[in-house]
Design a protein around this motif. Structure first.
Motif, PDB file in Angstrom:
ATOM      1  N   GLY A   1       5.809  -3.252  12.195  1.00 56.01           N
ATOM      2  CA  GLY A   1       6.083  -2.020  12.934  1.00 56.01           C
ATOM      3  C   GLY A   1       7.568  -1.683  12.926  1.00 56.01           C
ATOM      4  N   LEU A   2       8.391  -2.707  13.164  1.00 67.25           N
ATOM      5  CA  LEU A   2       9.832  -2.484  13.194  1.00 67.25           C
ATOM      6  C   LEU A   2      10.355  -1.989  11.850  1.00 67.25           C
ATOM      7  N   VAL A   3       9.827  -2.569  10.765  1.00 69.97           N
ATOM      8  CA  VAL A   3      10.292  -2.144   9.442  1.00 69.97           C
ATOM      9  C   VAL A   3       9.868  -0.696   9.192  1.00 69.97           C
ATOM     10  N   ALA A   4       8.645  -0.332   9.640  1.00 68.45           N
ATOM     11  CA  ALA A   4       8.199   1.065   9.512  1.00 68.45           C
ATOM     12  C   ALA A   4       9.122   1.978  10.308  1.00 68.45           C
ATOM     13  N   PHE A   5       9.489   1.532  11.498  1.00 66.77           N
ATOM     14  CA  PHE A   5      10.409   2.299  12.352  1.00 66.77           C
ATOM     15  C   PHE A   5      11.752   2.495  11.646  1.00 66.77           C
ATOM     16  N   LEU A   6      12.245   1.416  11.006  1.00 65.79           N
ATOM     17  CA  LEU A   6      13.534   1.509  10.308  1.00 65.79           C
ATOM     18  C   LEU A   6      13.446   2.449   9.106  1.00 65.79           C
ATOM     19  N   LYS A   7      12.323   2.359   8.370  1.00 62.67           N
ATOM     20  CA  LYS A   7      12.181   3.226   7.205  1.00 62.67           C
ATOM     21  C   LYS A   7      12.108   4.687   7.640  1.00 62.67           C
ATOM     22  N   HIS A   8      11.356   4.921   8.725  1.00 57.37           N
ATOM     23  CA  HIS A   8      11.257   6.292   9.234  1.00 57.37           C
ATOM     24  C   HIS A   8      12.611   6.799   9.705  1.00 57.37           C
ATOM     25  N   MET A   9      13.362   5.926  10.389  1.00 56.97           N
ATOM     26  CA  MET A   9      14.663   6.360  10.904  1.00 56.97           C
ATOM     27  C   MET A   9      15.602   6.766   9.760  1.00 56.97           C
ATOM     28  N   ALA A  10      15.466   6.098   8.627  1.00 54.64           N
ATOM     29  CA  ALA A  10      16.330   6.426   7.488  1.00 54.64           C
ATOM     30  C   ALA A  10      16.040   7.818   6.931  1.00 54.64           C
ATOM     31  N   THR A  11      14.847   8.370   7.254  1.00 55.05           N
ATOM     32  CA  THR A  11      14.499   9.696   6.730  1.00 55.05           C
ATOM     33  C   THR A  11      14.862  10.813   7.698  1.00 55.05           C
TER      34      THR A  11
ATOM     35  N   ARG B   1       0.840  -1.205   0.000  1.00 59.77           N
ATOM     36  CA  ARG B   1       0.000   0.000   0.000  1.00 59.77           C
ATOM     37  C   ARG B   1       0.868   1.245   0.000  1.00 59.77           C
ATOM     38  N   ASP B   2       0.338   2.350  -0.527  1.00 58.71           N
ATOM     39  CA  ASP B   2       1.074   3.603  -0.392  1.00 58.71           C
ATOM     40  C   ASP B   2       0.151   4.708   0.100  1.00 58.71           C
ATOM     41  N   ASN B   3      -0.900   4.303   0.843  1.00 64.02           N
ATOM     42  CA  ASN B   3      -1.877   5.303   1.292  1.00 64.02           C
ATOM     43  C   ASN B   3      -2.154   5.201   2.794  1.00 64.02           C
ATOM     44  N   TYR B   4      -1.096   4.903   3.560  1.00 65.25           N
ATOM     45  CA  TYR B   4      -1.285   4.858   5.009  1.00 65.25           C
ATOM     46  C   TYR B   4      -1.692   6.239   5.505  1.00 65.25           C
ATOM     47  N   SER B   5      -2.770   6.279   6.295  1.00 66.00           N
ATOM     48  CA  SER B   5      -3.205   7.569   6.841  1.00 66.00           C
ATOM     49  C   SER B   5      -2.259   7.959   7.968  1.00 66.00           C
ATOM     50  N   GLN B   6      -2.346   9.220   8.383  1.00 64.59           N
ATOM     51  CA  GLN B   6      -1.519   9.694   9.500  1.00 64.59           C
ATOM     52  C   GLN B   6      -1.671   8.768  10.702  1.00 64.59           C
ATOM     53  N   LYS B   7      -2.930   8.414  10.990  1.00 70.70           N
ATOM     54  CA  LYS B   7      -3.204   7.610  12.170  1.00 70.70           C
ATOM     55  C   LYS B   7      -2.568   6.226  12.056  1.00 70.70           C
ATOM     56  N   GLU B   8      -2.745   5.606  10.889  1.00 68.16           N
ATOM     57  CA  GLU B   8      -2.182   4.260  10.690  1.00 68.16           C
ATOM     58  C   GLU B   8      -0.661   4.281  10.781  1.00 68.16           C
ATOM     59  N   ALA B   9      -0.069   5.284  10.108  1.00 73.26           N
ATOM     60  CA  ALA B   9       1.398   5.364  10.095  1.00 73.26           C
ATOM     61  C   ALA B   9       1.935   5.626  11.496  1.00 73.26           C
ATOM     62  N   ASP B  10       1.274   6.534  12.226  1.00 75.38           N
ATOM     63  CA  ASP B  10       1.710   6.817  13.607  1.00 75.38           C
ATOM     64  C   ASP B  10       1.649   5.555  14.458  1.00 75.38           C
ATOM     65  N   ALA B  11       0.566   4.787  14.289  1.00 79.73           N
ATOM     66  CA  ALA B  11       0.409   3.567  15.093  1.00 79.73           C
ATOM     67  C   ALA B  11       1.507   2.561  14.760  1.00 79.73           C
ATOM     68  N   LEU B  12       1.825   2.434  13.467  1.00 80.77           N
ATOM     69  CA  LEU B  12       2.896   1.506  13.073  1.00 80.77           C
ATOM     70  C   LEU B  12       4.228   1.920  13.688  1.00 80.77           C
ATOM     71  N   LEU B  13       4.524   3.223  13.591  1.00 82.59           N
ATOM     72  CA  LEU B  13       5.795   3.718  14.126  1.00 82.59           C
ATOM     73  C   LEU B  13       5.843   3.495  15.640  1.00 82.59           C
ATOM     74  N   HIS B  14       4.726   3.756  16.304  1.00 83.45           N
ATOM     75  CA  HIS B  14       4.656   3.569  17.754  1.00 83.45           C
ATOM     76  C   HIS B  14       4.953   2.114  18.114  1.00 83.45           C
ATOM     77  N   LEU B  15       4.328   1.212  17.382  1.00 89.19           N
ATOM     78  CA  LEU B  15       4.545  -0.215  17.632  1.00 89.19           C
ATOM     79  C   LEU B  15       6.017  -0.576  17.396  1.00 89.19           C
ATOM     80  N   GLY B  16       6.572  -0.040  16.307  1.00 85.14           N
ATOM     81  CA  GLY B  16       7.964  -0.358  15.965  1.00 85.14           C
ATOM     82  C   GLY B  16       8.934   0.164  17.000  1.00 85.14           C
ATOM     83  N   LYS B  17       8.702   1.397  17.460  1.00 82.61           N
ATOM     84  CA  LYS B  17       9.616   1.970  18.450  1.00 82.61           C
ATOM     85  C   LYS B  17       9.535   1.177  19.749  1.00 82.61           C
TER      86      LYS B  17
END
Lengths: 233, 474, 108, 50
Positions: free
Chosen positions: A200-210, A102-118
């Protein structure tokens, strides 16, 4: 009145006051600097991306975009580029990229993924083997820009090993069954990471790279072909 | 430390309890350090049972906790001596000791047997916070804060009631800062840059500011007690050291903010303030050396015996002067400039610096305090170094310096291969790990770790038995 | 095009060892300098050895210059570092000025 | 005279960072200068003491 000869330099009170002043003022400066830095490293949101505002720590929704790490002439070092670059090394925030289909994660979904990953990164003690942003232990690779690591890209050794066709799936697969994919005698232990936690962890890693790390690590991934695999055991 | 106690004050007896637990944790630190060092060479060692992450976590946590224990002990030891009165509320102080020790035991058991949890806030509360050095779960954090508040209340009330000295003033204000800073490391955030920013407030401002000032104060106390230096002069120097340590150390925090997402202006603040950090260390070194020589000169003139009243403590104090400068100063300075640090950040260089600095700056002076406690406990006028004291100081110092050198070589190899040439990727990391230089450095690190551990056993033996040897006691 | 204000130039592979060594020796020579001055003030060494102390200080300046050049510091930074090193010349003297003053005051 | 801004965000401290060492010289100066004032104050106190 004649000046009396006194020695201020050997006076305890003078040094006590000086020590108090220096300590107090340095602390105040640090607090001021901290407020300034806090303002700059607060996490952005999708609105910033829509308005093409570059944040040091961008919105969690960057998982919807293509991420690169390129030399920026103005900054004088490499910076993360989100959604394609404008030719000068600044982000365009345009080019999208699928993340688990998917490439349409909403703010809420993305925040939740990052939270889980962290949370997972702390619950599993990642930092006691790996380094994140260069801090942690030195037993396993630095994960700051792990998302951009050539080994995980198409044709990279790690992606090929897991038999998956995208890097996020390859990373998630590896995280769940590290024992199955030994890349070195030093294997990652099985930490009971679930499918959800892995995403979640992969989302966290992708976010960290940015995150804009002022050019750290320098020259990431600039490995010459052939040198890489020659010496691996 | 059994046997007849000669302590004049209950506070000093409590100090000896703290010192005893500190020594046990020191032993645990070495043991888990050995496990982690073996895993670098034989990765399958205890794989899946006590993984590197767990061994390493206990290794560094035991380090921090034994030093905090020894510092609290040191404060309780010199508090009655400085103020001239018994610690106020000694009963509560003893209770707090047992609560703290129980909490530490539970935390360690959870670390060993439960290890990791699900990605849930419950894990953060009850198993581990998973942030290097601050892994203690949140319930323990809160417990630690409560215990430390009790400790602070005790010391404050005692200091207000008793004699006021410069050393006490420095220690008290330093302890407030130390305790307050711990709060900066107790929250959770999704933003890893923010997380690291505040994490360094605890780690750096402890280790490079408040702990160093604590060392300055303990060294001042030891100079008065062991060397017989003039209190007024020592206290004046203590204030100068405080000014220099905090003046450089507080904003020196900037050297951790080069690459974690923080603004570029930290490059300059971090580089220049931390470049000044070695200056007070040179000052402390010169000061200890000079005072020692001067007091010996006085004794010589008076025709007295020039030997110190506590030789082992003095030896450790002198090694603190050297070790602080070498470990914290030299090893810190050569990778602190951002131009260099971009290559060395997150390599074994940091590990080398960590080993040498924690030992040189803190372990040495705290061990000196242990010897002073032994002297106080048995009411010994003159304590002379035994064979075991000499072996302990020689083997531990030699071992730690050896580990430091081995890790420096490993870090250098990593900088050249994994960082400068191959660009810090997954493959680059393992290529560097497979090089002969790295592998041999890790072998030497383990060997030197064993040497350190043997030295530790000599230290334990000596602390337990030095008072019983009539040849060494006057 | 705007010239970048801060560039982090790539350090040549062969420069790393000299950089680490010179950085370490800035402090080690500095300690020798301060240490020898201390020994002379303690009257454990003859005054002649001041020559040796200043020689170490000279080596320290050289190391600082060498380090700032090899990490490609800007010219102004190099100059400022040298000024800082000249200031360091006075540090042990300030120390012993303070020590003598405080001894006069508190011990006699 | 003023250098172009290269960091991501504008800020007061970024503004002081106007070329090599300007920020750190500024910070060191504001920390050390008031010590002169403390010095003269203490001198006066000591002189008036007896």
């Amino acid at each position: 009145m004649a000046e009396k000869k006194v020695s201020v330099w050997s006076d305890n009170r003078f040094w006590q006051r000086s020590a108090t002043w220096v300590t107090g003022f340095a602390s105040l400066l640090l607090i001021w600097l901290t407020f300034d830095t806090m303002g700059q490293i607060t996490m952005g949101n999708q609105k910033d991306i829509n308005n093409h505002i570059t944040k040091r720590v961008p919105s969690a929704t960057v998982i919807n975009y293509k991420v690169e790490y390129k030399m920026n002439q103005r900054r004088g070092h490499e910076v993360p580029v989100i959604g394609g670059d404008d030719g000068k090394g600044d982000s365009l925030f345009k080019v999208k990229e699928n993340f688990f289909g998917r490439d349409n994660y909403s703010q809420k979904e993305a925040d939740a993924l990052l939270h889980l990953g962290k949370l997972a990164s702390q619950a599993k003690n990642c930092m006691d083997c790996h380094t994140l942003l260069g801090n942690g232990a030195y037993y396993a690779p630095d994960l700051t820009k792990a998302w951009l690591d050539p080994a995980w890209q198409k044709g990279g050794t790690m992606q090929a090993m897991t038999g998956k066709s995208t890097k996020e799936e390859a990373m998630a697969e590896f995280l769940q069954n590290p024992g199955k994919y030994p890349t070195h005698a030093r294997m990652m232990p099985n930490l009971g990471i679930t499918q959800k936690e892995a995403v979640g962890l992969v989302a966290f890693l992708k976010h960290m790279a940015t995150i804009d790390t002022n050019g750290f690590p320098r020259g990431f991934g600039k490995i010459k072909e052939g040198v890489v695999y020659a010496r691996s055991k | 430390m059994q046997g007849q106690s000669n302590f004049k004050y209950e506070g000093q007896k409590l100090a000896s309890w703290y010192f005893t637990v500190a020594m046990i944790l020191f032993g645990a630190q070495l043991l888990l350090g050995l496990v982690a060092a073996i895993q670098f060479i034989y990765p399958s060692f205890l794989y899946g049972i006590l993984d590197f992450s767990i061994a390493r976590m206990i290794h560094i946590n035991a380090l921090v906790v034994w030093m905090v224990y020894a510092m609290i002990g040191a404060v309780y030891y010199l508090l009655p001596d400085e103020t001239g009165i018994e610690v106020v509320g000694i009963g509560i102080a003893k209770l707090l000791f047992w609560i703290l020790t129980l909490a530490v035991t539970v935390v360690v058991l959870v670390f060993i047997f439960i290890q990791v949890g699900a990605a849930d806030i419950k894990t953060i509360w009850f198993i581990t916070e998973g942030r290097e050095y601050l892994e203690a779960p949140r319930w323990a954090d809160i417990g630690i804060v409560v215990v430390v508040l009790g400790f602070l209340a005790n010391t404050f009330l005692t200091a207000i009631k008793g004699r006021r000295t410069g050393i006490m003033t420095v220690i008290l204000s330093d302890m407030i800062a130390l305790a307050g800073l711990y709060l900066a490391g107790m929250f959770f955030t999704d933003n890893i840059s923010m997380d690291q920013y505040w994490w360094w407030w605890v780690i750096h401002l402890w280790v490079e500011a408040t702990w160093e000032v604590m060392v300055g104060a303990l060294a001042a106390y030891a100079l008065i007690r062991v060397v017989g230096a003039n209190r007024k002069v020592v206290e004046m120097w203590l204030w100068i050291e405080v000014a220099m340590l905090f003046g450089s150390g507080i904003l020196g925090l900037g050297h951790h903010y080069f690459w974690i997402g923080t603004p570029e202006y930290w490059w300059e603040i971090g580089a220049l303030f931390s470049a000044l950090e070695p200056l007070p260390l040179v000052g402390m070194f010169v000061h200890v050396l000079y005072d020692w020589g001067k007091e010996n000169g006085f004794k010589e003139k008076a025709g007295e015996d020039t030997s110190s009243n506590n030789t082992p403590a003095l030896l450790w104090l002198v090694s603190n002067g050297f070790g602080n400068f070498l470990g914290a100063g030299v090893w810190g300075f050569f990778h602190t400039l951002p131009q260099v640090n971009i290559y060395t950040h997150g390599t074994q260089f940091t590990a080398a610096h960590g080993h040498l600095a924690f030992f040189g700056a803190y372990a040495t002076i705290l061990i000196a305090m242990f010897y002073m406690a032994v002297q106080g406990k048995y009411g010994i006028k003159k304590l002379r170094a035994t064979f075991a004291s000499k072996m302990a100081i020689f083997l531990i110092t030699f071992g730690v310096v050896g580990m430091g050198v081995a890790l420096t070589i490993a870090g250098y190899e990593q900088v050249l291969i994994a960082r400068a040439q191959l660009g810090a990727t997954w493959d680059a990391f393992f290529i560097a790990q497979n090089q002969t230089w790295m592998a041999q450095a890790m072998d030497w690190r383990l060997i030197m770790g064993v040497v350190t551990t043997v030295g530790f056993f000599y230290l334990v033996k000596d602390l337990l038995s030095i008072s019983k040897n009539p040849k060494n006691v006057y | 095009m705007i010239e970048p204000l801060y560039i982090r130039p790539v350090i040549a592979i062969n420069d790393f060892l000299p950089i680490f060594v010179s950085a370490a020796f800035i402090l080690i020579f500095g300690l020798f300098y301060a240490g020898i001055v201390t020994m002379i003030k303690m009257k454990k060494m003859k005054k002649v050895y001041y020559i040796l102390a200043y020689f170490f200080w000279g080596l320290q300046i050289y190391c600082t210059y060498f380090l700032t050049m090899t990490i490609h510091s800007q010219p102004f930074t190099v100059k400022a570092m040298i000024v800082a090193m000249i200031a360091y010349l006075s540090v042990p003297h300030i120390y012993f000025y303070l020590i003598t003053k405080s001894e006069q005051r508190y011990e006699n | 005279m003023f250098e172009a801004f290269t960091d991501v965000n504008h800020s007061f401290f970024g503004l002081l960072n106007q070329g090599p060492l300007t920020l750190t010289i500024f910070l060191h100066t504001v920390i050390v200068l008031p010590m002169f004032w403390i010095y003269f104050q203490e001198k006066k106190r000591l002189q008036n003491k007896r």
